[in-house]
Structures are given as structure tokens and as C-alpha cells.
Design a protein around this motif. Structure first.
Motif, short mmCIF file in Angstrom:
data_model
loop_
_atom_site.label_atom_id
_atom_site.label_comp_id
_atom_site.label_asym_id
_atom_site.label_seq_id
_atom_site.Cartn_x
_atom_site.Cartn_y
_atom_site.Cartn_z
N GLU A 52 11.23 -17.50 -39.35
CA GLU A 52 11.11 -16.91 -38.11
C GLU A 52 9.68 -16.57 -37.89
N VAL A 53 9.18 -16.52 -36.42
CA VAL A 53 7.88 -16.56 -36.13
C VAL A 53 7.68 -15.63 -34.83
N SER A 54 6.39 -15.35 -34.67
CA SER A 54 6.06 -14.75 -33.33
C SER A 54 5.19 -15.93 -32.55
N ALA A 55 5.37 -15.55 -31.31
CA ALA A 55 4.70 -16.64 -30.34
C ALA A 55 3.68 -15.95 -29.45
N GLU A 56 2.68 -16.37 -29.11
CA GLU A 56 1.72 -15.79 -28.23
C GLU A 56 1.43 -16.89 -27.23
N GLY A 104 -2.71 -27.20 -25.69
CA GLY A 104 -1.61 -28.05 -24.73
C GLY A 104 -1.04 -27.11 -23.86
N LEU A 105 -0.25 -27.86 -22.76
CA LEU A 105 0.35 -27.12 -21.81
C LEU A 105 1.65 -26.83 -22.66
N LEU A 106 2.44 -25.62 -22.38
CA LEU A 106 3.43 -25.17 -22.87
C LEU A 106 4.74 -26.09 -22.96
N GLN A 107 4.90 -26.85 -21.94
CA GLN A 107 5.99 -27.68 -21.62
C GLN A 107 5.86 -28.79 -22.90
N ASP A 108 4.59 -28.94 -23.31
CA ASP A 108 4.46 -30.25 -24.08
C ASP A 108 4.25 -29.65 -25.63
N THR A 109 4.03 -28.53 -25.90
CA THR A 109 3.61 -27.87 -27.16
C THR A 109 4.93 -26.98 -27.85
N VAL A 110 5.35 -26.24 -26.96
CA VAL A 110 6.71 -25.20 -27.37
C VAL A 110 7.64 -26.40 -28.08
N PRO A 111 8.03 -27.29 -27.55
CA PRO A 111 8.96 -28.27 -28.46
C PRO A 111 8.66 -28.45 -29.82
N ILE A 112 7.44 -28.40 -29.99
CA ILE A 112 6.99 -28.84 -31.55
C ILE A 112 7.31 -27.36 -32.50
N LEU A 113 7.40 -26.23 -31.80
CA LEU A 113 7.89 -25.04 -32.38
C LEU A 113 9.12 -25.03 -32.97
N VAL A 114 10.31 -25.68 -32.17
CA VAL A 114 11.57 -25.79 -32.58
C VAL A 114 11.58 -26.90 -33.68
N SER A 126 14.36 -19.16 -33.98
CA SER A 126 13.43 -18.74 -34.73
C SER A 126 12.11 -17.70 -34.42
N MET A 127 12.24 -17.74 -33.12
CA MET A 127 11.13 -16.71 -32.36
C MET A 127 11.58 -15.45 -32.24
N GLU A 128 11.24 -14.57 -32.99
CA GLU A 128 11.73 -13.28 -32.99
C GLU A 128 10.87 -12.16 -32.22
N PHE A 129 9.58 -12.73 -31.77
CA PHE A 129 8.78 -11.87 -31.13
C PHE A 129 7.73 -12.88 -30.34
N LEU A 149 15.64 -24.40 -25.04
CA LEU A 149 15.24 -24.99 -26.36
C LEU A 149 15.91 -23.92 -27.26
N GLN A 150 16.56 -22.77 -26.85
CA GLN A 150 17.06 -21.93 -27.93
C GLN A 150 16.13 -21.37 -28.94
N LEU A 151 15.07 -21.13 -28.55
CA LEU A 151 13.95 -20.45 -29.41
C LEU A 151 14.12 -18.98 -29.68
N PRO A 152 14.45 -18.16 -28.78
CA PRO A 152 14.44 -16.95 -29.04
C PRO A 152 15.49 -16.36 -29.85
N GLY A 153 15.09 -15.52 -30.93
CA GLY A 153 16.12 -15.19 -31.84
C GLY A 153 16.96 -14.16 -31.42
N ALA A 154 18.20 -13.93 -32.24
CA ALA A 154 19.32 -13.07 -31.87
C ALA A 154 18.98 -11.74 -31.61
N ASP A 155 17.85 -11.31 -32.39
CA ASP A 155 17.43 -9.70 -32.23
C ASP A 155 15.92 -9.87 -31.53
N GLY A 156 15.43 -10.78 -30.98
CA GLY A 156 14.18 -11.19 -30.50
C GLY A 156 13.63 -10.16 -29.52
#
Length: 178
Positions: free
Chosen positions: A10-14, A71-81, A88-91, A111-118
Motif C-alpha cells: 500500500e502507498v500514499s500518493a501526492e 510527468g503528466l498524471l494521465q501518463d504516470t499514474v498507470p505506472i503506480l497500478v 493500493s493507494m490508501e492515502f 484504474l481502481q487505485l483508491p484502497g477500500a479504506d482510503g
């Protein structure tokens, strides 16, 4: 943030690193719970800001736990998945461009990134403003949102808002959508 205890993966993303201050704070808080894992990713479009943020993260001794991706979010956020998986993104902390918060949140959800308790925090939702984003996070059953009024950083006479949204457990979602 302190209530979020990260599990492995799990990660935090800024979104919007600037000089790395928030990323350092998040990584320090999160590494207390998760250990020596990657716990924080900051996304930054400006390479100079990214270089400065990376330097300060390194000086803080957190280079193994926090990264800055350029990079631009639309290009870099998929790498996080790809690196951490779905849910996996809890915060997350949005501090980039308020006028695109709703588009960025839409991408995160697709992309279904936000965690269940995020938890999702968005800064500057009053100035320059994020009306579509605020409408969405205050109207959707999957989030419980509060908006806080505070003085703008380094200019306390200027009012700004910060929204704090917590994902609702599935049971509470169905109760609130009836």
C-alpha cells in the motif's frame, strides 16, 4: 494520516510535489507503520521541482521509502497500478491544479487505485477552486467528505478550503444510497 496503517504494497500518493515537504512528512509517518518499503510516490510535472523534491527526500534519509515521478498524471499514474496493484493507494493528497482534480480523481477511480479504506485530501479547492471535484466528493455515497476553511499558506488573510474524504465501508454505502 496517522490512522492509516499501511500494509505491504500500500502507498500514499501526492499529486504536485513542489519541493517535497509533504512527501517527506507522509513518508516519515507511513514508514513508522510499513517499515522500509516504498510508501510514498509524489507526482510532479515540473522537472526542476522534481529535482529539488528528490534532493530534500534524499537529505531526509527517505529515498528508499519515497519517490518523485516526473510527468503528466494521465501518463504516470498507470505506472503506480503496475508497481503496486489495484486498491493500493490508501492515502492521496491532491495539491497540483484544482481545476483538474475531478479528472484526476476519475482516472484514479477508473484504474481502481483508491484502497477500500482510503483517504483523499485535496488542497486549494476554493482558490483557484475545484467546484466539479467538490460536487462529486460531497455527493457520492462511497465517500464521506468534510471541507475545512483555513488561511492560505504564507498568506493567512486569504481564505482557502481543504477537503478530506474518507472511503465508506460497503455496508454504510448501501445505507446512505437508499
Amino acid at each position: 494520516l496517522r490512522r492509516q496503517e499501511l500494509r505491504p504494497g500500500e502507498v500514499s500518493a501526492e499529486f504536485g510535489a513542489l519541493v517535497g515537504y509533504s512527501g517527506i512528512r507522509f513518508a516519515r509517518c507511513m514508514t513508522k507503520h510499513a517499515g522500509p518499503l516504498l510508501v510514498g510516490v509524489s507526482f510532479e510535472v515540473d522537472p526542476v521541482h522534481a529535482a529539488v523534491a528528490r534532493h530534500f527526500i534524499d537529505v531526509a534519509g527517505l529515498a528508499a521509502a519515497a519517490e518523485v515521478w516526473i510527468g503528466l498524471l494521465q501518463d504516470t499514474v498507470p505506472i503506480l497500478v503496475e508497481r503496486t496493484g489495484e486498491r493500493s493507494m490508501e492515502f492521496s493528497f491532491m495539491d497540483q491544479r484544482g481545476t483538474t482534480f475531478h479528472e484526476d480523481l476519475e482516472q484514479l477511480e477508473a484504474l481502481q487505485l483508491p484502497g477500500a479504506d482510503g483517504a483523499l485530501v485535496a488542497d486549494n479547492v476554493n482558490k483557484p477552486g475545484a467546484p466539479v471535484f467538490l460536487w462529486h466528493v460531497t455527493r457520492t455515497a462511497m465517500l464521506s467528505t468534510e471541507v475545512w476553511s483555513m488561511g492560505e499558506f504564507a498568506s493567512s488573510a486569504v481564505e482557502d478550503w481543504q477537503s478530506v474524504s474518507l472511503r465508506q465501508p460497503r455496508q454504510r454505502r448501501s445505507e446512505t444510497s437508499v
